[in-house]
Design a protein around this motif. Structure first.
Motif, mmCIF file in Angstrom:
data_model
loop_
_atom_site.group_PDB
_atom_site.id
_atom_site.type_symbol
_atom_site.label_atom_id
_atom_site.label_comp_id
_atom_site.label_asym_id
_atom_site.label_seq_id
_atom_site.Cartn_x
_atom_site.Cartn_y
_atom_site.Cartn_z
ATOM 1 N N LYS A 18 0.903 -1.565 -0.113
ATOM 2 C CA LYS A 18 -0.275 0.157 0.054
ATOM 3 C C LYS A 18 0.791 1.272 0.413
ATOM 4 O O LYS A 18 0.367 2.263 -0.864
ATOM 5 C CB LYS A 18 -0.973 0.015 1.362
ATOM 6 N N LEU A 19 1.485 1.314 0.885
ATOM 7 C CA LEU A 19 3.010 2.098 1.184
ATOM 8 C C LEU A 19 3.206 2.835 -0.543
ATOM 9 O O LEU A 19 3.499 3.709 -1.049
ATOM 10 C CB LEU A 19 4.081 2.183 1.878
ATOM 11 N N PHE A 20 4.192 1.314 -0.921
ATOM 12 C CA PHE A 20 4.731 1.691 -2.664
ATOM 13 C C PHE A 20 4.030 1.945 -3.465
ATOM 14 O O PHE A 20 4.773 3.093 -3.536
ATOM 15 C CB PHE A 20 5.312 0.532 -2.463
ATOM 16 N N ILE A 21 2.765 1.805 -3.561
ATOM 17 C CA ILE A 21 1.946 1.769 -4.294
ATOM 18 C C ILE A 21 1.215 3.577 -4.467
ATOM 19 O O ILE A 21 1.493 4.130 -4.936
ATOM 20 C CB ILE A 21 0.573 1.190 -4.698
ATOM 21 N N SER A 22 1.383 3.769 -2.999
ATOM 22 C CA SER A 22 0.810 5.419 -2.857
ATOM 23 C C SER A 22 2.008 5.989 -3.621
ATOM 24 O O SER A 22 1.727 6.953 -3.592
ATOM 25 C CB SER A 22 0.461 5.018 -1.329
ATOM 26 N N VAL A 23 3.354 6.198 -2.398
ATOM 27 C CA VAL A 23 4.254 6.429 -2.876
ATOM 28 C C VAL A 23 4.499 6.459 -4.809
ATOM 29 O O VAL A 23 4.891 7.631 -5.650
ATOM 30 C CB VAL A 23 5.242 6.306 -1.910
ATOM 31 N N SER A 24 4.513 5.381 -5.049
ATOM 32 C CA SER A 24 4.116 5.535 -6.686
ATOM 33 C C SER A 24 3.645 6.455 -7.130
ATOM 34 O O SER A 24 3.731 6.656 -8.362
ATOM 35 C CB SER A 24 4.384 4.244 -6.928
ATOM 36 N N VAL A 25 2.441 6.456 -6.617
ATOM 37 C CA VAL A 25 1.612 7.306 -7.378
ATOM 38 C C VAL A 25 1.743 8.671 -7.587
ATOM 39 O O VAL A 25 1.863 9.281 -8.634
ATOM 40 C CB VAL A 25 0.022 6.939 -7.382
ATOM 41 N N LEU A 26 2.774 9.234 -6.529
ATOM 42 C CA LEU A 26 2.190 9.471 -5.914
ATOM 43 C C LEU A 26 3.623 10.677 -7.135
ATOM 44 O O LEU A 26 4.013 11.302 -7.265
ATOM 45 C CB LEU A 26 3.305 10.465 -4.777
ATOM 46 N N SER A 27 4.881 9.530 -6.736
ATOM 47 C CA SER A 27 6.013 10.148 -7.784
ATOM 48 C C SER A 27 5.725 9.774 -9.375
ATOM 49 O O SER A 27 5.479 10.688 -10.216
ATOM 50 C CB SER A 27 7.220 9.445 -7.855
ATOM 51 N N LEU B 123 14.206 13.241 -12.811
ATOM 52 C CA LEU B 123 15.109 11.816 -12.431
ATOM 53 C C LEU B 123 14.729 10.912 -10.994
ATOM 54 O O LEU B 123 15.219 10.095 -10.070
ATOM 55 C CB LEU B 123 16.720 11.828 -12.576
ATOM 56 N N ALA B 124 14.802 12.314 -10.255
ATOM 57 C CA ALA B 124 15.207 12.076 -8.650
ATOM 58 C C ALA B 124 13.611 11.272 -8.406
ATOM 59 O O ALA B 124 13.606 9.610 -7.845
ATOM 60 C CB ALA B 124 14.916 12.646 -7.618
ATOM 61 N N LEU B 125 12.794 11.645 -8.990
ATOM 62 C CA LEU B 125 10.887 11.003 -8.987
ATOM 63 C C LEU B 125 11.557 9.271 -9.101
ATOM 64 O O LEU B 125 10.350 9.050 -8.730
ATOM 65 C CB LEU B 125 9.946 11.972 -9.033
ATOM 66 N N ALA B 126 11.958 9.695 -10.506
ATOM 67 C CA ALA B 126 11.932 7.795 -11.161
ATOM 68 C C ALA B 126 12.802 6.754 -10.002
ATOM 69 O O ALA B 126 12.607 5.907 -9.614
ATOM 70 C CB ALA B 126 12.770 8.161 -12.406
ATOM 71 N N ALA B 127 13.714 7.549 -9.134
ATOM 72 C CA ALA B 127 14.496 6.770 -8.037
ATOM 73 C C ALA B 127 13.244 5.671 -7.092
ATOM 74 O O ALA B 127 13.835 4.910 -6.839
ATOM 75 C CB ALA B 127 15.137 7.342 -7.218
ATOM 76 N N VAL B 128 12.155 6.393 -6.540
ATOM 77 C CA VAL B 128 11.280 6.446 -5.962
ATOM 78 C C VAL B 128 11.190 4.971 -6.421
ATOM 79 O O VAL B 128 10.932 3.985 -5.677
ATOM 80 C CB VAL B 128 10.169 6.959 -6.214
ATOM 81 N N PHE C 27 10.426 7.517 4.352
ATOM 82 C CA PHE C 27 10.768 9.154 5.144
ATOM 83 C C PHE C 27 12.357 9.628 3.121
ATOM 84 O O PHE C 27 11.873 10.495 3.608
ATOM 85 C CB PHE C 27 12.374 8.647 6.018
ATOM 86 N N ALA C 28 12.772 8.099 3.231
ATOM 87 C CA ALA C 28 13.737 8.635 1.228
ATOM 88 C C ALA C 28 12.836 9.294 0.406
ATOM 89 O O ALA C 28 13.038 10.133 0.218
ATOM 90 C CB ALA C 28 14.609 7.806 1.112
ATOM 91 N N SER C 29 11.255 8.747 0.463
ATOM 92 C CA SER C 29 10.048 8.628 -0.651
ATOM 93 C C SER C 29 9.905 9.460 -1.102
ATOM 94 O O SER C 29 9.499 10.841 -1.758
ATOM 95 C CB SER C 29 9.847 7.023 -1.044
ATOM 96 N N LEU C 30 9.345 10.047 0.414
ATOM 97 C CA LEU C 30 8.727 11.571 0.265
ATOM 98 C C LEU C 30 9.402 12.688 0.654
ATOM 99 O O LEU C 30 9.112 13.515 0.083
ATOM 100 C CB LEU C 30 7.973 11.265 2.144
ATOM 101 N N ALA C 31 10.823 12.581 1.290
ATOM 102 C CA ALA C 31 11.346 13.812 1.341
ATOM 103 C C ALA C 31 11.852 14.183 -0.805
ATOM 104 O O ALA C 31 11.737 15.168 -0.940
ATOM 105 C CB ALA C 31 12.920 13.095 1.642
ATOM 106 N N ILE C 32 11.796 12.990 -1.084
ATOM 107 C CA ILE C 32 12.101 12.613 -2.908
ATOM 108 C C ILE C 32 11.423 13.568 -3.501
ATOM 109 O O ILE C 32 11.297 14.478 -4.285
ATOM 110 C CB ILE C 32 12.603 11.853 -2.915
ATOM 111 N N VAL C 33 10.297 13.089 -3.395
ATOM 112 C CA VAL C 33 8.645 13.665 -3.281
ATOM 113 C C VAL C 33 8.432 15.451 -3.259
ATOM 114 O O VAL C 33 7.868 15.712 -4.495
ATOM 115 C CB VAL C 33 7.271 12.506 -3.329
#
Length: 878
Positions: free
Chosen positions: A507-516, A556-561, A753-759
Motif C-alpha cells: 500500500k505504501l509503495f503503490i501510494s508513493v509510486s502514484v505520487l512520484s 530523475l529523482a522521482l523515478a528513483a522512488v 522518509f526517503a521517498s517522501l523527501a524526494i517527492v
C-alpha cells in the motif's frame, strides 16, 4: 387426356409438374390414390398438395403448396423440410460469482447436446435445445431468469441450475410448474430432502459425502481436535452439522467453530488466537481467496497448520485475479501450500468407454479444445463431466418416456406446466437411470443424489496431487503414499525455524509510486511549458535552460522512488544488484541536475552582485556557457564518483537477520525474520564521501541564498524562487539522510522518509520555479517575443521589476551628468568672483580688519557652500 377422378381434368399442356417431398417426409395428394399419382406427371391449376413428416417430426417452411396458372407451385423460393421436434431445456450457468462453474459446464452441456442429437437411437424424433442464462451463482439474479424461463415461450421440459443456492431456489419453485430439476453442480445436503424438493435430481453428489473421508483422515493421522470456518450459507451449514455428528461418533472434538458472511478477517484472527491447527474450511471459491488472504496476513499457514478444503475449486483458484483482496499471487500461493482437498470422483479413472462411446480422457481432450482459456483457469472444469452426464441422463429418461419404456401415446410435445402425467413419467425414468458416463457409473439414490467415490488431493508445489481414494460404502481407503509435508511429516510438537523476508508495504509503495508518477507528469508539463515559451522575455530572463535541467533532475529523482521500493517481493535475487545501481544513479544524477542548476544560478548572482566596483561590467553581460559549464562540472563529479564506486566496490544484495520471533502459545515454530539491503564492502566510506560532498553543497547553497535575498537583477529574475527551493531541498535532505540511516532496519519507515523527501522536495521545487511563471503569463498575457516586447512602451514595461531597475539606473546617470555641469558652473562663478575681488583691491586700499575678527568693512560676504537640486544652483551664505 389422362383419366382422373370425377371433377379433375388435366389438359396435357397445362398444370404443374409433380415435385419431390422433403427428406424424412412425404406429400398428401387430395382425391388421388398412390397408383394415380404414379401414373401422371402434371397436376391441374389450383390443385393443392400438403407436406407431411414421418414420426414426430414437423414441417418447417410452407406446409401447403398450390399450382399456379404459370405452371409453378406457390412459395417455391422457400424450401420445406422435416425436422425433429424441439424439446427445450432451461439452464442457469454461473459464469461468475462464488462458483463460476458455468465456464466449463456450459461447453460440456453443449457438447453433450450435439452428441445426443446426432444419435438415431435416442430421441429419433426430437431434438434437445438449450436456453440458458448467467445466474452468477446469485439467488436474486437467478430468480429473475427463472421467471423469464417460465413465462416466456417456448415451454421448457426441464430446468438445470448450477450452484447450490440457486438450485435450492429453483427446486422449491419447480414443483409448482410440474418441472423436473436436474443439477450438475449442487452439493448442499439440504437438497436431499425429498419432501422439500420432490422433483430434484443431481449428478453432483451431496457434500456430506466428504465428511466420512475427512473423519477417516483425522483418524489416520491421529488428530483429536479440529476447528472449522464456514461461509454462512445453507449448503455449508448443513454440511458442517453432519460433520459435527460424525466426528463425535469417532471421538474427535471440534474445539472452535467460526462463520462469516462476507468478511473473514475477524474469524481468521480468532482461529489464530485460539491456536487452531487442523482447520476445515467450507466456502465458495471467491470467499476462499478472501479467507486465505487473511490467512497469509495472520501467518496461519505452514508446518503448524493443515487446511481441509472443498475440492471443486478451479486448479488455480488462488492465482485468479480478485480485486476484492489485497494479496498477491505469491502471497496466496504461500498461504495455500500443502492443504488437503476432498473431492467427489468426477472423472472415470478407469478410462473405459461410456454410453457416448467416449473415454474420460477423450472427453477431456475434446472439451479442452472448446474452452477459451486454459483448463486450470476455467471455473467448473472438474465438474464438466457431471454436466455432460446430466444431459445424457436427461436424454435417456426422455427417450424412455417417449419410447417403449413409457406409457403408450405419451408425446413430449404435449408437455405443459399443467401436465403432471408426463412429469411423473420423466421422474420414474430419471429415478431408474443407470449407465456408464464419462464421470463413472451414474445412478441416483432415493433422495435423487449421485453416489460416487471420494478423491483425496494435496497441493504440492502449486499444483494438486492425488494421494488417495475413499469408498464410504465399503469404508475402503486406497492410499498412494504420495502425501508431502513441509516438515516431512504431519504436524507434531516440534520446533521449526522458518526464514521469512520482511517486504515493503505494498500500500505504501503503490501510494508513493502514484505520487512520484504524478510528479514526473508535473515535471514534463513544466519542461514543456518552459520550452514552448522560451521566446517570451520574462522566461528568457530566468535562464530557461537551467530551469529545464532542474525539471529533468526532478524527474530523475522521482523515478528513483520506484527502484527504492523494489525488493524480493517483486524481483529475484539476480536482479537485485541492478536495482541497487539504479537507485544510486538516479538519485545522484537527479540531485546534480536539479540542485546543481539552482546552485549555479544563486552562485552567479552572489558572485556578481556582492562586488560593487570589480563586477560592474559583469552585471551588464551574462555568458550562459559559464553557467552550463558549472552544472556540467557538478554532474561530471557525480558521474566520476559513482563510476569509481560501481567499479571498485559495486552494490549487491545483503541480508539483515533479526532475532527469532516465537508464538506466544505452544512454541513449536520459530520464525527468523530477514530484510534485504543494498550494500557494499566499504559502504560507510562511500556514503561519507558522497554525503560529505553533497552536504557541503547544500550548506553553501543555503548561505548563498541568504546572502542574495535582497538582490534584484534582470539577468536572472527568479533567483529568489531559486533560493526558496534551495532552502527546501537542503532542509529535507539534511534531515532525511541521517534518519534513513538510523531507520534502515525498518523498511517501511526508511522508505517512507526517503521517498517522501524526494517527492516533496521535487514538488516544491517545480511549483516554486514554474507555477509563478505560468500564472504571470496566463493572467497578464505576456506571450510576446523579446523583439516585440522592446517595441512596446507604457504600463506593461513599467510593471516589470527589472525594467524599473533599468530606468532608475538611467535616471541616476542623467542626474550625475547634471550635477557635474552645475559643479563646473559653480567653479566658473568662483573664478569670476576672485578676479573681481583682486581688481577691486587694486583700486582701493585694504580696509583694516574688524576688531571683532570678521570681514573687512564693506567687503561682500563669500559663499559658504553650494547646493544642487538637479535644476538650479543655490549659493548658501552664513
Amino acid at each position: 387426356m389422362l383419366a382422373l377422378p370425377p371433377a379433375i381434368y388435366l389438359p396435357a399442356p397445362s398444370g404443374c409438374q409433380i415435385i419431390h417431398p422433403p427428406w424424412e417426409g412425404g406429400i398428401r395428394y387430395r382425391g388421388l390414390t398412390r397408383d394415380q399419382v404414379k401414373a401422371i406427371n402434371f397436376l391441374p391449376v389450383d390443385y393443392e398438395i400438403e407436406y407431411v413428416c414421418r414420426g414426430e417430426r414437423e414441417v418447417v417452411g410452407p406446409k401447403v403448396r398450390k399450382c399456379l396458372a404459370n405452371g409453378s407451385w406457390t412459395d417455391m423460393d422457400t424450401p420445406s423440410r422435416c425436422e425433429r421436434r424441439a424439446v427445450y431445456i432451461g439452464a442457469l450457468f454461473p459464469m461468475s460469482g462464488g462458483w463460476p462453474g458455468g465456464q466449463a459446464c456450459q461447453p460440456a452441456v453443449e457438447m453433450a447436446l450435439e452428441d445426443v442429437n446426432s444419435r438415431r437411437d435416442i430421441l429419433p424424433d426430437y431434438e434437445l435445445k438449450l436456453i440458458h442464462h448467467d445466474s452468477k451463482c446469485d439467488p436474486g439474479q437467478a430468480t429473475k431468469y427463472l421467471y423469464e424461463l417460465l413465462y416466456n415461450d417456448p415451454i421448457k421440459i426441464i430446468l438445470m441450475p448450477g450452484c447450490s443456492s440457486v438450485s435450492t431456489l429453483v427446486a422449491e419453485a419447480a414443483r409448482m410448474w410440474n418441472l423436473i430439476v436436474l443439477s450438475y453442480g449442487s452439493s448442499s445436503p439440504a437438497l436431499s430432502n425429498r419432501q422439500r424438493f420432490p422433483t430434484f435430481f443431481r449428478t453432483h453428489p451431496s457434500a456430506t459425502l466428504h465428511n466420512p473421508t475427512r473423519v477417516k483422515l483425522f483418524e489416520k493421522w491421529g488428530w483429536k481436535k479440529i476447528a472449522t470456518i464456514q461461509q454462512t450459507t445453507e449448503v455449508f451449514t448443513s454440511t458442517l452439522d453432519d460433520l459435527e455428528e460424525r466426528v463425535k461418533e469417532a471421538g474427535i472434538e471440534i474445539t472452535f467453530r467460526q462463520s462469516f458472511f462476507s468478511d473473514p478477517a475477524v474469524p481468521v484472527k480468532n482461529l489464530k488466537r485460539q491456536d487452531a491447527r487442523i482447520i476445515v474450511g467450507l466456502f465458495y471459491e471467491t470467499e476462499a481467496r478472501k479467507v486465505f488472504c487473511e490467512v497469509y496476513k495472520e501467518r496461519l499457514f505452514g508446518k503448524k497448520y493443515v487446511w481441509f478444503l472443498i475440492g471443486w475449486y478451479a486448479d488455480n483458484w488462488f492465482k485468479t485475479y480478485d480485486p476484492s483482496i489485497n494479496c498477491t499471487v505469491d502471497e496466496m500461493t504461500q498461504a495455500v501450500e500443502g492443504h488437503i482437498t476432498t473431492e467427489i470422483v468426477m472423472l472415470n479413472p478407469a478410462n473405459t468407454r461410456s454410453i457416448s462411446n467416449m473415454t474420460s480422457q477423450e472427453f477431456v481432450e475434446k472439451l479442452t479444445k472448446r474452452l477459451k482459456r486454459h483448463p486450470e483457469e476455467t471455473g467448473g472444469f472438474q465438474e464438466a463431466p457431471l454436466a455432460y452426464d446430466a444431459i445424457w441422463a436427461l436424454a435417456l429418461a426422455l427417450n424412455k418416456t417417449s419410447g417403449a419404456g413409457g406409457r403408450a401415446g405419451v408425446r413430449l410435445e404435449d408437455f405443459n406446466y399443467n401436465n403432471q402425467t408426463i412429469t411423473d413419467q420423466i421422474y420414474r425414468a430419471m429415478n431408474s437411470s443407470s449407465f456408464e458416463g464419462v464421470s463413472g457409473h451414474v445412478v441416483f439414490d432415493a433422495s435423487g443424489s449421485r453416489m460416487a467415490w471420494t478423491l483425496i488431493e494435496q497441493l504440492q508445489g502449486g499444483s494438486y496431487k492425488k494421494i488417495g481414494y475413499y469408498d464410504s460404502t465399503k469404508d475402503d481407503l486406497s492410499w498412494s503414499r504420495t502425501d508431502k509435508w513441509i516438515g516431512g511429516s504431519p504436524p507434531a510438537d516440534q520446533t521449526l525455524v522458518i526464514k521469512t523476508f520482511r517486504f515493503l508495504s505494498q500500500k505504501l509503495f503503490i501510494s508513493v509510486s502514484v505520487l512520484s508518477s504524478l510528479g514526473i507528469v508535473l515535471a514534463v508539463v513544466c519542461l514543456s511549458f518552459n520550452i514552448y515559451n522560451s521566446h517570451v522575455r520574462y522566461i528568457q530572463n530566468s535562464q530557461p535552460n537551467l530551469n529545464n535541467l532542474t525539471a529533468v533532475g526532478c524527474s530523475l529523482a522521482l523515478a528513483a522512488v520506484f527502484p527504492l521500493g523494489l525488493d524480493g517481493y517483486h524481483i529475484g535475487r539476480n536482479q537485485f544488484p541492478f536495482v541497487c545501481q539504479a537507485r544510486l544513479w538516479l538519485l545522484g544524477l537527479g540531485f546534480s541536475l536539479g540542485y546543481g542548476s539552482m546552485f549555479t544560478k544563486i552562485w552567479w548572482v552572489h558572485t556578481v552582485f556582492t562586488k560593487k566596483e570589480e563586477k560592474k561590467e559583469w552585471r551588464k553581460t551574462l555568458e550562459p556557457w559559464k553557467l552550463y559549464a558549472t552544472v556540467g562540472l557538478l554532474v561530471g563529479m557525480d558521474v566520476l564518483t559513482l563510476a569509481i564506486w560501481q567499479i571498485m566496490d559495486p552494490l549487491h544484495r545483503t541480508i539483515e537477520t533479526f532475532a527469532k520471533e516465537e508464538p506466544k502459545e505452544d512454541i513449536d515454530v520459530s520464525i527468523l525474520p530477514q530484510l534485504e539491503h543494498c550494500s557494499s564492502k566499504k559502504m560507510n566510506t562511500w556514503l561519507g564521501i558522497f554525503y560529505g560532498y553533497k552536504g557541503l553543497l547544500l550548506l553553501l547553497g543555503i548561505f548563498l541564498a541568504y546572502e542574495t535575498k535582497s538582490v534584484s537583477t534582470e539577468k536572472i529574475n527568479d533567483h529568489r524562487a531559486v533560493g526558496m527551493a534551495i532552502y527546501n531541498v537542503a532542509v529535507l535532505c539534511l534531515i532525511t539522510a541521517p534518519v534513513t540511516m538510523i531507520l534502515s532496519s525498518q523498511q517501511d519507515a526508511a522508505f517512507a522518509f526517503a521517498s517522501l523527501a524526494i517527492v516533496f522536495s521535487s514538488y516544491i521545487t517545480l511549483v516554486v520555479l514554474f507555477v509563478p511563471k505560468m500564472r504571470r503569463l496566463i493572467t497578464r498575457g505576456e506571450w510576446q517575443s523579446e523583439a516585440q516586447d522592446t517595441m512596446k512602451t507604457g504600463s506593461s514595461t513599467n510593471n516589470n521589476e527589472e525594467e524599473k531597475s533599468r530606468l532608475l539606473e538611467k535616471e541616476n546617470r542623467e542626474l550625475e551628468k547634471i550635477i557635474a555641469e552645475k559643479e563646473e558652473r559653480v567653479s566658473e562663478l568662483r573664478h569670476q568672483l576672485q578676479s573681481r575681488q583682486q581688481l577691486r583691491s587694486r583700486r582701493h586700499p585694504p580696509t583694516p580688519p574688524d576688531p571683532s575678527g570678521g570681514l573687512p568693512r564693506g567687503a561682500p560676504e563669500p559663499p559658504d557652500r553650494l547646493s544642487c537640486d538637479g535644476s538650479r544652483v543655490h549659493l548658501l551664505y552664513k
